[in-house]
Write an enzyme that holds these catalytic residues in place. Sequence first.
Site, PDB file in Angstrom:
ATOM      1  N   GLY A 164     -10.455 -16.228  18.734  1.00  0.00           N
ATOM      2  CA  GLY A 164      -9.999 -17.361  19.728  1.00  0.00           C
ATOM      3  C   GLY A 164     -10.823 -18.670  19.230  1.00  0.00           C
ATOM      4  O   GLY A 164     -10.667 -19.625  20.027  1.00  0.00           O
TER       5      GLY A 164
ATOM      6  N   ASN B 251      -9.574 -20.808  17.170  1.00  0.00           N
ATOM      7  CA  ASN B 251      -8.756 -22.095  17.187  1.00  0.00           C
ATOM      8  C   ASN B 251      -8.066 -22.177  18.730  1.00  0.00           C
ATOM      9  O   ASN B 251      -7.906 -23.410  18.964  1.00  0.00           O
ATOM     10  CB  ASN B 251      -7.288 -21.552  16.224  1.00  0.00           C
ATOM     11  CG  ASN B 251      -7.500 -21.816  14.830  1.00  0.00           C
ATOM     12  OD1 ASN B 251      -7.604 -22.865  14.383  1.00  0.00           O
ATOM     13  ND2 ASN B 251      -8.018 -20.632  14.121  1.00  0.00           N
TER      14      ASN B 251
ATOM     15  N   LEU C 204       6.386 -11.013  14.910  1.00  0.00           N
ATOM     16  CA  LEU C 204       7.480 -11.033  16.329  1.00  0.00           C
ATOM     17  C   LEU C 204       9.053 -10.703  15.535  1.00  0.00           C
ATOM     18  O   LEU C 204       9.398 -11.037  14.621  1.00  0.00           O
ATOM     19  CB  LEU C 204       7.564 -12.713  16.672  1.00  0.00           C
ATOM     20  CG  LEU C 204       6.131 -12.778  17.310  1.00  0.00           C
ATOM     21  CD1 LEU C 204       6.045 -14.411  17.427  1.00  0.00           C
ATOM     22  CD2 LEU C 204       5.790 -12.348  18.665  1.00  0.00           C
TER      23      LEU C 204
ATOM     24  N   HIS D   7      -1.970 -20.416   9.448  1.00  0.00           N
ATOM     25  CA  HIS D   7      -2.417 -19.387   8.503  1.00  0.00           C
ATOM     26  C   HIS D   7      -3.535 -19.846   7.298  1.00  0.00           C
ATOM     27  O   HIS D   7      -3.340 -21.006   6.997  1.00  0.00           O
ATOM     28  CB  HIS D   7      -1.018 -19.077   7.528  1.00  0.00           C
ATOM     29  CG  HIS D   7      -1.216 -17.772   6.483  1.00  0.00           C
ATOM     30  ND1 HIS D   7      -1.286 -16.675   6.908  1.00  0.00           N
ATOM     31  CD2 HIS D   7      -1.443 -17.967   5.455  1.00  0.00           C
ATOM     32  CE1 HIS D   7      -1.456 -15.995   5.784  1.00  0.00           C
ATOM     33  NE2 HIS D   7      -1.713 -16.784   4.822  1.00  0.00           N
TER      34      HIS D   7
ATOM     35  N   GLY E 101      10.830 -14.580   8.434  1.00  0.00           N
ATOM     36  CA  GLY E 101       9.968 -13.938   7.397  1.00  0.00           C
ATOM     37  C   GLY E 101       8.440 -13.850   7.700  1.00  0.00           C
ATOM     38  O   GLY E 101       7.965 -14.122   8.763  1.00  0.00           O
TER      39      GLY E 101
HETATM   40  C1  GRF Z   1      -7.369 -17.745  11.705  1.00  0.00           C
HETATM   41  O1  GRF Z   1      -7.839 -17.719  10.563  1.00  0.00           O
HETATM   42  C2  GRF Z   1      -6.052 -18.019  11.397  1.00  0.00           C
HETATM   43  O2  GRF Z   1      -5.660 -18.871  10.439  1.00  0.00           O
HETATM   44  C3  GRF Z   1      -5.315 -16.620  11.302  1.00  0.00           C
HETATM   45  O3  GRF Z   1      -5.832 -15.949  12.213  1.00  0.00           O
HETATM   46  C4  GRF Z   1      -7.312 -16.420  12.374  1.00  0.00           C
HETATM   47  C5  GRF Z   1      -7.504 -16.546  13.654  1.00  0.00           C
HETATM   48  O4  GRF Z   1      -8.914 -17.036  14.057  1.00  0.00           O
HETATM   49  N1  GRF Z   1      -3.874 -16.677  11.827  1.00  0.00           N
HETATM   50  P1  GRF Z   1      -9.260 -17.236  15.552  1.00  0.00           P
HETATM   51  O5  GRF Z   1      -9.192 -16.060  16.656  1.00  0.00           O
HETATM   52  O6  GRF Z   1      -8.537 -18.581  16.010  1.00  0.00           O
HETATM   53  O7  GRF Z   1     -10.603 -17.629  15.393  1.00  0.00           O
END
Ligand code: GRF
Length: 210
Positions: free
Chosen positions: A11, A13, A92, A108, A142
């Site tokens: 979490g 992000n 999804l 990503h 995709g």
């Molecule tokens: C991040 O590296 C994001 O790019 C990928 O999954 C990871 C999630 O990290 N899709 P967090 O849970 O936000 O720390």
Amino acid sequence: MRLVVLASGRGSNLEAIMETVKIGKLRAEIVSVVSDNANAKALEKAQSHGIPTKVLSIKNFQSRQDYDDALAKAIEDAGVDYVVLAGFMRVLGNGFVRRFRNRIINIHPSLLPAFPGVNAQAQALDYGVKVSGCTVHFVDEGMDTGPVIAQAAVSVYDNDTADSLTQRILVQEHKLLPNVLQMLSEERVEVSNRKVSIKRNNLNREDGGL
Ligand code: GRF
């Protein structure tokens, strides 16, 4: 702008989005955080910011379709503008993606279209690229193939491990995702024919910024 954030793990992000909202640099409301993993740290982080959470575990559903329907209902009930995938580890279904076309955003940890799927940082190291980074994109049917909204690059060093590269990319992720959400809130993001263009705003038009 009303957001639902879907997260399966750490979490960080999600936290970056919540902090950017808190300091007033992102005009958005996170109306709910939904996870497929009851133990996700993301849920604790949401709760500590007073954001409602919901757990939808795949094991409680008969089929993938049922799961996607429940997820779509939770999102529609919350009445949101965008669905943000911030480390959501479930793919999804096509029906779900079509229902929310150009309203689902994913982050990503590579410069797509290089290294889609899991372990993108390790894939980049194995390949030997000298630059990697992160991508925010709209989700299509995709795997990490949807229209690219924005990217940030980082150097890859000879002594990097998957962990050190992950950390360097995360620093950029935590800026890029809130920035993209702010651009969406200002209705500056346009998609046409799979290509995304960003309209400049009035604030930084003179200095050629985004
Ligand atoms: C991040 O590296 C994001 O790019 C990928 O999954 C990871 C999630 O990290 N899709 P967090 O849970 O936000 O720390």
